[in-house]
Design an enzyme around this catalytic site. Structure first.
Site, PDB file in Angstrom:
ATOM      1  N   ASN A 142    -104.446  38.587 -24.039  1.00 61.26           N
ATOM      2  CA  ASN A 142    -105.229  38.338 -22.857  1.00 61.26           C
ATOM      3  C   ASN A 142    -106.293  37.190 -23.324  1.00 61.26           C
ATOM      4  O   ASN A 142    -106.425  37.071 -24.711  1.00 61.26           O
ATOM      5  CB  ASN A 142    -105.580  39.352 -22.211  1.00 61.26           C
ATOM      6  CG  ASN A 142    -106.472  40.269 -23.061  1.00 61.26           C
ATOM      7  OD1 ASN A 142    -107.409  39.880 -23.573  1.00 61.26           O
ATOM      8  ND2 ASN A 142    -106.038  41.459 -23.199  1.00 61.26           N
ATOM      9  N   ASP A 196    -103.969  54.882 -22.157  1.00 69.86           N
ATOM     10  CA  ASP A 196    -105.288  54.417 -21.615  1.00 69.86           C
ATOM     11  C   ASP A 196    -106.324  54.889 -22.747  1.00 69.86           C
ATOM     12  O   ASP A 196    -106.529  56.341 -22.501  1.00 69.86           O
ATOM     13  CB  ASP A 196    -105.784  54.748 -20.142  1.00 69.86           C
ATOM     14  CG  ASP A 196    -106.791  54.168 -19.474  1.00 69.86           C
ATOM     15  OD1 ASP A 196    -107.719  54.260 -20.353  1.00 69.86           O
ATOM     16  OD2 ASP A 196    -106.647  53.458 -18.751  1.00 69.86           O
TER      17      ASP A 196
HETATM   18  O1  C5P Z   1    -107.624  50.011 -15.884  1.00 69.86           O
HETATM   19  P1  C5P Z   1    -108.370  49.104 -16.350  1.00 69.86           P
HETATM   20  O2  C5P Z   1    -107.402  48.419 -17.600  1.00 69.86           O
HETATM   21  O3  C5P Z   1    -108.775  47.841 -15.402  1.00 69.86           O
HETATM   22  O4  C5P Z   1    -109.373  49.665 -17.100  1.00 69.86           O
HETATM   23  C1  C5P Z   1    -110.602  48.907 -17.801  1.00 69.86           C
HETATM   24  C2  C5P Z   1    -111.204  49.827 -18.748  1.00 69.86           C
HETATM   25  O5  C5P Z   1    -110.253  50.805 -19.295  1.00 69.86           O
HETATM   26  C3  C5P Z   1    -111.963  49.108 -19.855  1.00 69.86           C
HETATM   27  O6  C5P Z   1    -113.105  49.848 -20.060  1.00 69.86           O
HETATM   28  C4  C5P Z   1    -111.040  49.256 -20.993  1.00 69.86           C
HETATM   29  O7  C5P Z   1    -111.659  49.007 -22.364  1.00 69.86           O
HETATM   30  C5  C5P Z   1    -110.205  50.693 -20.807  1.00 69.86           C
HETATM   31  N1  C5P Z   1    -108.945  50.542 -21.196  1.00 69.86           N
HETATM   32  C6  C5P Z   1    -108.551  51.214 -22.327  1.00 69.86           C
HETATM   33  N2  C5P Z   1    -107.171  51.310 -22.590  1.00 69.86           N
HETATM   34  C7  C5P Z   1    -105.961  50.784 -21.811  1.00 69.86           C
HETATM   35  C8  C5P Z   1    -106.721  49.998 -20.644  1.00 69.86           C
HETATM   36  C9  C5P Z   1    -108.001  50.043 -20.353  1.00 69.86           C
HETATM   37  O8  C5P Z   1    -109.442  51.780 -22.849  1.00 69.86           O
HETATM   38  N3  C5P Z   1    -104.908  50.994 -22.220  1.00 69.86           N
END
Ligand code: C5P
Length: 401
Positions: free
Chosen positions: A210, A306
């Site tokens: 990204n 996540d």
């Molecule tokens: O759910 P989303 O991706 O929008 O959430 C963003 C937050 O979650 C950010 O703080 C990002 O660093 C973290 N994140 C994570 N692992 C993932 C996806 C997102 O730590 N697989």
């Protein structure tokens, strides 16, 4: 003022008319409670006699390398280790040039190379010498290596010129020295941070990623270090240099980032998930480069773990801060993430604009916690990071009390 009680200041003096002002600086430092040792370069002695500083500091003045070596109680390595701060004031153009180049042909230059302690310089020279691009380059490179550059001030010069090149006044230098020892807001706090994008391999030459540049995460690491935290930065691939003092763990994929975070998290007080982690990875990474054959192809993707949610689900979870990059409904999505991922705080930034979010130097944030909200207005990412760290300090302190 006893702001400097027991602090050990090594004061280096180089050849310049401002050397006489450093006598007053020694007096002020001692009055503020510091212990001062003075080192002079050979040319500094053309301006002021060592005896002056000896009388004021109450200690012998070190003037050459072999002289220091002969003092078994304090050779040059001992002197470099002894100090809490090495301040060169005045720092001549010649000295700064040699210091930048890594010369060690006098005691003071050797100490600058040998010391692991913070080093500050107070440049003092003719305004034309200061303006010369050689001097400017030297100062820029020294600053990039974390040497604190204090001054110069602008004003009348001994040579009759007017302009920037005067050494800062002793009172100002004293204030700068004292500031170095103000305890940081995050002193003793261990902060773990993810930054940058992740890369999810498709085959040996292709990946899914990204547009994250890592700038916000790296600025946060720098701001946290400035606030006194010990910082571990788990970073995806970026073209940035980690701030000096941060422990960098370089990773590529979301899975590697997860593993690195889980290895580090046990000792962390605060976790900031600033990385733009790929939500999905390719199910079967091809061993060889995929060849084009059909008009279309599909790649089955599977969900990545996540990282942030996993950290906040830990039994002894650190204070958890997440980021939410959104193109619409900023507040709604941010609040939902705060809740779903059980976060202590979330910083939401609009993406998709030219001047905030990914790949830009500026940003703006809407920060939410359970019973509060704060807007951080558009600014450069380091300024934004400092404000976010201040907010984190506030909420983190509150959560612990
Ligand atoms: O759910 P989303 O991706 O929008 O959430 C963003 C937050 O979650 C950010 O703080 C990002 O660093 C973290 N994140 C994570 N692992 C993932 C996806 C997102 O730590 N697989």
């Amino acid at each position: 003022m006893q702001a400097l009680g027991n602090k050990k200041i090594l004061l280096g003096i180089t050849g310049g008319i401002a050397a006489y002002k450093s006598a007053e600086l020694v007096r002020l430092l001692i009055k503020a409670g510091a212990e001062v040792r003075v080192v002079m370069t050979p040319s500094a002695q053309e301006f002021v006699q060592p005896l002056t500083y000896q009388a004021l500091s109450g200690h012998r003045v070190y003037v050459d390398l072999f002289d220091a070596e002969a003092d078994s109680a304090m050779d040059h390595i001992e002197l470099a280790r002894w100090c809490d701060l090495l301040l060169v004031a005045p720092a001549s153009a010649d000295f700064l040039g040699k210091m930048n180049a890594g010369y060690a042909d006098n005691l003071l230059l050797t100490l600058c190379l040998a010391s692991k302690r913070p080093v500050a310089v107070a440049p003092a020279m003719n305004q034309q010498m200061f303006a010369n691009s050689a001097t400017q380059e030297n100062l820029k490179q020294l600053a990039a290596r974390d040497v604190r550059v204090w001054g110069p001030a602008e004003g009348d010069q001994a040579c009759g010129d007017f302009g920037p090149g005067r050494m800062l006044e002793p009172e100002q230098l004293l204030a700068n020295v004292a500031l170095q020892f103000v305890p940081g807001k995050l002193d003793g706090v261990q902060l773990l941070l993810t930054a940058g994008p992740t890369r999810e391999a498709i085959d040996p030459v292709r990946y899914i990623s990204n547009r994250s540049s890592g700038k916000m995460g790296y600025a946060l690491a720098e701001a946290a270090l400035q606030a006194g935290a010990r910082v571990t930065l788990v970073s995806g691939p970026v073209s940035l240099v980690a701030p000096p003092g941060a422990k960098l763990v370089a990773v590529e994929s979301a899975q590697q980032m997860y593993e690195a975070v889980m290895q580090q998290v046990a000792h962390s007080d605060i976790f900031i998930g600033c990385a733009a982690v790929s939500d999905y990875r390719v199910d079967q990474v091809a061993t060889h480069k995929l060849k084009k054959s059909e008009n279309s192809m599909s790649l089955p993707l599977i969900l990545n773990v996540d990282i942030l949610a996993a950290v906040s689900a830990l039994e002894n979870k650190p204070f958890c801060v997440g980021f939410a990059a959104e193109t619409q409904n900023l507040e709604k999505y941010a609040l939902a993430k705060l809740e779903q991922k059980n976060l202590d705080m979330i910083a939401a930034n609009p993406v998709g604009n030219a001047d905030s979010g990914f790949e830009t130097d500026t940003n703006q944030l809407e920060v939410f916690w359970r019973d509060g909200h704060h807007s951080i207005e558009r600014d450069n990412k380091l300024a934004i990071a400092k404000q976010l760290i201040d907010l984190i300090v506030e909420r983190y302190t509150c959560a612990r009390s």
